[in-house]
Design an enzyme around this catalytic site. Sequence first.
Site, PDB file in Angstrom:
ATOM      1  N   SER A 144       0.820  -1.212   0.000  1.00 19.51           N
ATOM      2  CA  SER A 144       0.000   0.000   0.000  1.00 19.51           C
ATOM      3  C   SER A 144       0.851   1.258   0.000  1.00 19.51           C
ATOM      4  O   SER A 144       0.321   2.357  -0.146  1.00 19.51           O
ATOM      5  CB  SER A 144      -0.913   0.014   1.233  1.00 19.51           C
ATOM      6  OG  SER A 144      -0.138  -0.007   2.421  1.00 19.51           O
ATOM      7  N   GLU A 177      -6.381  -1.026  -7.193  1.00 19.89           N
ATOM      8  CA  GLU A 177      -5.465  -0.148  -7.920  1.00 19.89           C
ATOM      9  C   GLU A 177      -4.456  -1.031  -8.655  1.00 19.89           C
ATOM     10  O   GLU A 177      -3.771  -1.849  -8.029  1.00 19.89           O
ATOM     11  CB  GLU A 177      -4.729   0.787  -6.963  1.00 19.89           C
ATOM     12  CG  GLU A 177      -5.625   1.831  -6.327  1.00 19.89           C
ATOM     13  CD  GLU A 177      -4.884   2.709  -5.329  1.00 19.89           C
ATOM     14  OE1 GLU A 177      -5.124   3.934  -5.344  1.00 19.89           O
ATOM     15  OE2 GLU A 177      -4.091   2.178  -4.519  1.00 19.89           O
TER      16      GLU A 177
END
Length: 309
Positions: A144, A177
Amino acid sequence: MAYVAHQICRRFSSSAVRNVVIKSITIIGGGQMGAGIAQVAASTGHSVKLVDMSDDLLKKSVSTIEGSLKRVMKKKFADKPEAGQEFIQKVLQNVSTTTDPESAVQGTDLVLEAIVENLKIKQELFGRLDKLASAKTIFASNTSSLSISDIASSTNRKDRFGGLHFFNPVPMMKLVEVISTSETSQETFDALLNFSKALEKTTVSCKDTPGFIVNRLLCPYLMEAIRLYEKGHGSKEDIDIAMKLGCGYPMGPFELCDYVGLDTMQSVIAAFKTKEPDNPLFAPSEQLDKLVAEGKLGKKTGEGFYKYK
């Protein structure tokens, strides 16, 4: 001459993944994120190998998946319990577990890492697996906060390396993503994008920038909330209420920090600061550092900014 040779090798290696449909996936790390990704992949018909350091950890991962599937069953098969049980068994049949990552990467289409947010550990893992995985196998990280390029630098398949950032809890959160580096081939990116869509997720494309899209916007907001509290400009309770009722957010910033994990927040901001040391948005927080040092990491430890008893 060296440049020409590099281009030839890159075209050759890229051709190994051209038009690849990812059907089998090896997930390294059976924690909350890894188990969630495994559940979603198995539920959409993919063959999943879940890898962790011990059988006890893997049993916990499978138990987590089964518990989540039972919640899905109650909603999806409320009037058909037998069909619900069949659904659970069918999904679980798509998941196998092992403590041997070296054997698990052989013959798989995708290796996805979901382990601790530590660059050196990720690099060591991928560097080791790179020598064992098939030439066609794509590598991806669920990081992340860390640079995909930095993680991929330990391998010889930088054109077959990308990022797949899922969100917690994975079975509920619709977004993924899909991150490409300057060396990720178009074929690899397309394969990762199509795989994410096959999981019935909504995808967004992003370059390899600190925090990608969501965390690049979210983390500075959370850190600014903490700074407001540190300066005495508002209580954490009032700040949470203000953002929930004023902006319509489902959780306030302190509630969200505790849910994500304060150690994770600290690691993310530290990673951002490494890339952009002069950016004031990524300045550390004394309060956050103090709580982490005391082992008060949020909901998972029973206490963070709030107590959970």
